[in-house]
Write a protein that holds these residues in place. Structure first.
Motif, PDB file in Angstrom:
ATOM      1  N   TYR A   7      -1.336 -19.551  46.058  1.00 41.93           N
ATOM      2  CA  TYR A   7      -1.595 -18.190  46.802  1.00 41.93           C
ATOM      3  C   TYR A   7      -0.610 -18.205  48.119  1.00 41.93           C
ATOM      4  O   TYR A   7      -0.059 -18.904  48.490  1.00 41.93           O
ATOM      5  CB  TYR A   7      -2.897 -17.949  47.220  1.00 41.93           C
ATOM      6  N   VAL A  65      -0.212 -15.734  51.724  1.00 44.38           N
ATOM      7  CA  VAL A  65      -0.867 -14.808  52.448  1.00 44.38           C
ATOM      8  C   VAL A  65       0.116 -14.030  53.613  1.00 44.38           C
ATOM      9  O   VAL A  65       1.134 -14.644  53.891  1.00 44.38           O
ATOM     10  CB  VAL A  65      -2.050 -15.333  53.465  1.00 44.38           C
ATOM     11  N   THR A  77      -3.889 -11.351  50.963  1.00 45.14           N
ATOM     12  CA  THR A  77      -3.889 -12.562  50.236  1.00 45.14           C
ATOM     13  C   THR A  77      -3.519 -12.295  48.584  1.00 45.14           C
ATOM     14  O   THR A  77      -4.303 -11.205  48.086  1.00 45.14           O
ATOM     15  CB  THR A  77      -5.262 -13.426  50.457  1.00 45.14           C
ATOM     16  N   THR A 136      -8.500 -20.069  47.110  1.00 41.66           N
ATOM     17  CA  THR A 136      -8.210 -20.446  48.637  1.00 41.66           C
ATOM     18  C   THR A 136      -8.637 -21.603  49.042  1.00 41.66           C
ATOM     19  O   THR A 136      -9.747 -22.306  48.672  1.00 41.66           O
ATOM     20  CB  THR A 136      -8.376 -19.353  49.633  1.00 41.66           C
ATOM     21  N   GLY A 164     -10.330 -22.194  51.722  1.00 45.96           N
ATOM     22  CA  GLY A 164     -11.717 -21.837  52.285  1.00 45.96           C
ATOM     23  C   GLY A 164     -11.875 -22.239  53.760  1.00 45.96           C
ATOM     24  O   GLY A 164     -11.193 -23.131  54.108  1.00 45.96           O
ATOM     25  N   HIS A 165     -12.487 -21.508  54.704  1.00 43.07           N
ATOM     26  CA  HIS A 165     -12.677 -21.946  55.911  1.00 43.07           C
ATOM     27  C   HIS A 165     -14.085 -21.291  56.772  1.00 43.07           C
ATOM     28  O   HIS A 165     -14.339 -20.203  56.163  1.00 43.07           O
ATOM     29  CB  HIS A 165     -11.537 -21.502  56.916  1.00 43.07           C
ATOM     30  N   HIS A 168     -14.665 -19.610  60.593  1.00 45.94           N
ATOM     31  CA  HIS A 168     -13.882 -19.213  61.794  1.00 45.94           C
ATOM     32  C   HIS A 168     -14.209 -20.309  62.775  1.00 45.94           C
ATOM     33  O   HIS A 168     -15.397 -20.685  62.977  1.00 45.94           O
ATOM     34  CB  HIS A 168     -14.144 -17.877  62.145  1.00 45.94           C
ATOM     35  N   GLU A 216     -16.031 -10.934  59.572  1.00 50.75           N
ATOM     36  CA  GLU A 216     -14.658 -10.541  58.601  1.00 50.75           C
ATOM     37  C   GLU A 216     -14.981  -9.335  57.626  1.00 50.75           C
ATOM     38  O   GLU A 216     -16.023  -9.274  57.074  1.00 50.75           O
ATOM     39  CB  GLU A 216     -13.947 -11.521  58.167  1.00 50.75           C
ATOM     40  N   TYR A 227     -13.629  -7.900  53.827  1.00 54.57           N
ATOM     41  CA  TYR A 227     -12.442  -8.187  52.670  1.00 54.57           C
ATOM     42  C   TYR A 227     -12.543  -6.784  52.097  1.00 54.57           C
ATOM     43  O   TYR A 227     -13.502  -6.292  51.649  1.00 54.57           O
ATOM     44  CB  TYR A 227     -13.011  -9.453  51.865  1.00 54.57           C
ATOM     45  N   HIS A 273     -16.054 -18.723  54.171  1.00 53.45           N
ATOM     46  CA  HIS A 273     -15.631 -17.920  52.995  1.00 53.45           C
ATOM     47  C   HIS A 273     -14.480 -18.678  52.137  1.00 53.45           C
ATOM     48  O   HIS A 273     -13.557 -18.932  52.737  1.00 53.45           O
ATOM     49  CB  HIS A 273     -15.370 -16.583  53.349  1.00 53.45           C
ATOM     50  N   PHE A 331      -6.216  -8.992  47.759  1.00 57.81           N
ATOM     51  CA  PHE A 331      -7.410  -8.361  48.827  1.00 57.81           C
ATOM     52  C   PHE A 331      -6.548  -8.325  50.155  1.00 57.81           C
ATOM     53  O   PHE A 331      -5.657  -9.281  50.509  1.00 57.81           O
ATOM     54  CB  PHE A 331      -8.437  -9.156  48.619  1.00 57.81           C
ATOM     55  N   ALA A 351      -7.714  -8.563  54.263  1.00 59.36           N
ATOM     56  CA  ALA A 351      -8.664  -9.327  55.005  1.00 59.36           C
ATOM     57  C   ALA A 351      -8.491  -8.528  56.506  1.00 59.36           C
ATOM     58  O   ALA A 351      -7.151  -8.810  56.903  1.00 59.36           O
ATOM     59  CB  ALA A 351      -8.876 -10.603  54.799  1.00 59.36           C
ATOM     60  N   TYR A 364      -9.898  -9.291  60.508  1.00 60.49           N
ATOM     61  CA  TYR A 364     -10.796 -10.068  61.363  1.00 60.49           C
ATOM     62  C   TYR A 364     -10.269 -10.346  62.688  1.00 60.49           C
ATOM     63  O   TYR A 364      -9.402  -9.950  63.168  1.00 60.49           O
ATOM     64  CB  TYR A 364     -10.578 -11.692  60.561  1.00 60.49           C
ATOM     65  N   HIS A 366      -9.265 -20.428  62.554  1.00 57.54           N
ATOM     66  CA  HIS A 366      -9.530 -20.906  61.396  1.00 57.54           C
ATOM     67  C   HIS A 366      -9.835 -22.607  61.468  1.00 57.54           C
ATOM     68  O   HIS A 366      -9.033 -23.284  61.739  1.00 57.54           O
ATOM     69  CB  HIS A 366      -8.358 -20.842  60.570  1.00 57.54           C
ATOM     70  N   TYR A 387     -10.389 -25.244  59.003  1.00 56.17           N
ATOM     71  CA  TYR A 387     -10.552 -25.623  57.628  1.00 56.17           C
ATOM     72  C   TYR A 387     -10.851 -27.030  57.326  1.00 56.17           C
ATOM     73  O   TYR A 387     -11.259 -27.666  56.125  1.00 56.17           O
ATOM     74  CB  TYR A 387      -8.691 -25.625  57.287  1.00 56.17           C
TER      75      TYR A 387
HETATM   76  C1  PAN Z   1      -8.031 -14.705  54.865  1.00 48.74           C
HETATM   77  C2  PAN Z   1      -7.807 -16.037  54.413  1.00 48.74           C
HETATM   78  C3  PAN Z   1      -6.685 -15.927  53.432  1.00 48.74           C
HETATM   79  C4  PAN Z   1      -6.294 -17.336  52.845  1.00 48.74           C
HETATM   80  O1  PAN Z   1      -7.151 -13.895  55.413  1.00 48.74           O
HETATM   81  O2  PAN Z   1      -7.228 -16.730  55.640  1.00 48.74           O
HETATM   82  O3  PAN Z   1      -7.322 -15.505  52.253  1.00 48.74           O
HETATM   83  O4  PAN Z   1      -7.298 -18.389  52.648  1.00 48.74           O
HETATM   84  P1  PAN Z   1      -7.525 -19.517  53.516  1.00 48.74           P
HETATM   85  O5  PAN Z   1      -7.309 -19.073  54.919  1.00 48.74           O
HETATM   86  O6  PAN Z   1      -9.004 -20.295  53.391  1.00 48.74           O
HETATM   87  O7  PAN Z   1      -6.496 -20.555  52.978  1.00 48.74           O
HETATM   88  C5  PAN Z   1      -9.170 -14.704  55.983  1.00 48.74           C
HETATM   89  O8  PAN Z   1     -10.449 -15.087  55.803  1.00 48.74           O
HETATM   90  N1  PAN Z   1      -8.922 -15.046  57.313  1.00 48.74           N
HETATM   91  O9  PAN Z   1      -9.782 -15.099  58.012  1.00 48.74           O
END
Ligand code: PAN
Ligand code: ZN
Length: 187
Positions: free
Chosen positions: A53, A55, A71, A85, A87-88, A90, A97, A99, A135, A147, A149, A151, A157, A159
């Motif tokens: 992917y 971004v 993304t 992705t 995923g994380h 915040h 957030e 989407y 997410h 998509f 996003a 936020y 983030h 991770y």
């Molecule tokens: C999105 C994510 C994006 C990439 O913009 O950052 O889809 O996914 P990862 O950050 O998990 O690699 C978002 O949720 N931003 O907060």
């Protein structure tokens, strides 16, 4: 790519942003530890290390500001699990957030502690990710899943938590569709 002012433009058919300030590319080799079938991932890395992917983001990191990014999640599987992705959560857990689906089809998987929920996404879908929910997006189709996003600028983030524990569910290919099953590696 120039520094953007307050105005930008998105091509709603492709998801391509006219201007962005950050570009992140995640290849198969950046996804070590995220898939159950480690051998399948290594095989994929050896066979050309494809991009999973990308971004394209316009970050505005201050408190009270908003960041946004598009993304582009490519189609494919690793040992039966769809491209996804990392995923994380915040870093500031109480930051929500939004989407917005633009192209292709996928899932938005969310997790709060051990509680999991998900929404299907396609062009025009709007999903609200509430505060405190991790997410991850998953491409369940056979074309790019794209998509937008939006936020809070100071969300940050985290991770590490997901990298360590994973999500409680994984999404696998089943026939022409998908199945959401318990993650055998969930800790
Ligand atoms: C999105 C994510 C994006 C990439 O913009 O950052 O889809 O996914 P990862 O950050 O998990 O690699 C978002 O949720 N931003 O907060
Ligand atoms: Zn986020």
């Amino acid at each position: 790519m120039g520094i953007t002012g307050d105005m930008n433009e998105i091509d709603l058919d492709t998801g391509i942003l006219d201007k962005y300030e950050d570009k992140v590319v995640r290849k198969a080799s950046n996804m070590r530890g995220f898939y159950g079938d480690e051998e399948a991932l290594e095989k994929l890395i050896k066979s050309g290390d494809p991009i999973i992917y990308e971004v394209y983001a316009v970050p505005r990191e201050g408190e009270g500001e908003l960041s946004y990014g598009v993304t582009i999640l490519h189609p494919g599987t690793v040992g039966g699990e769809f491209y996804m992705t990392k995923g994380h959560y915040h870093e500031k857990r109480d930051r929500a957030e939004i989407y917005i689906g633009i192209r292709g089809e996928g899932l938005l998987l969310m997790q709060n502690g051990d509680e999991v929920k998900w929404e299907e996404m396609k062009r025009g879908t709007i999903v609200y990710v509430p505060p405190f929910w991790a997410h991850r997006s998953i491409n369940t189709g056979d074309e790019d899943f794209v998509f937008l996003a939006i936020y809070p600028g100071d969300a940050g983030h985290d991770y590490g938590t997901i990298a360590e524990k994973g999500f409680a569910k994984i999404v696998i290919k089943e026939g022409n569709g998908y199945a959401i099953i318990d993650n055998p590696r969930y800790r």
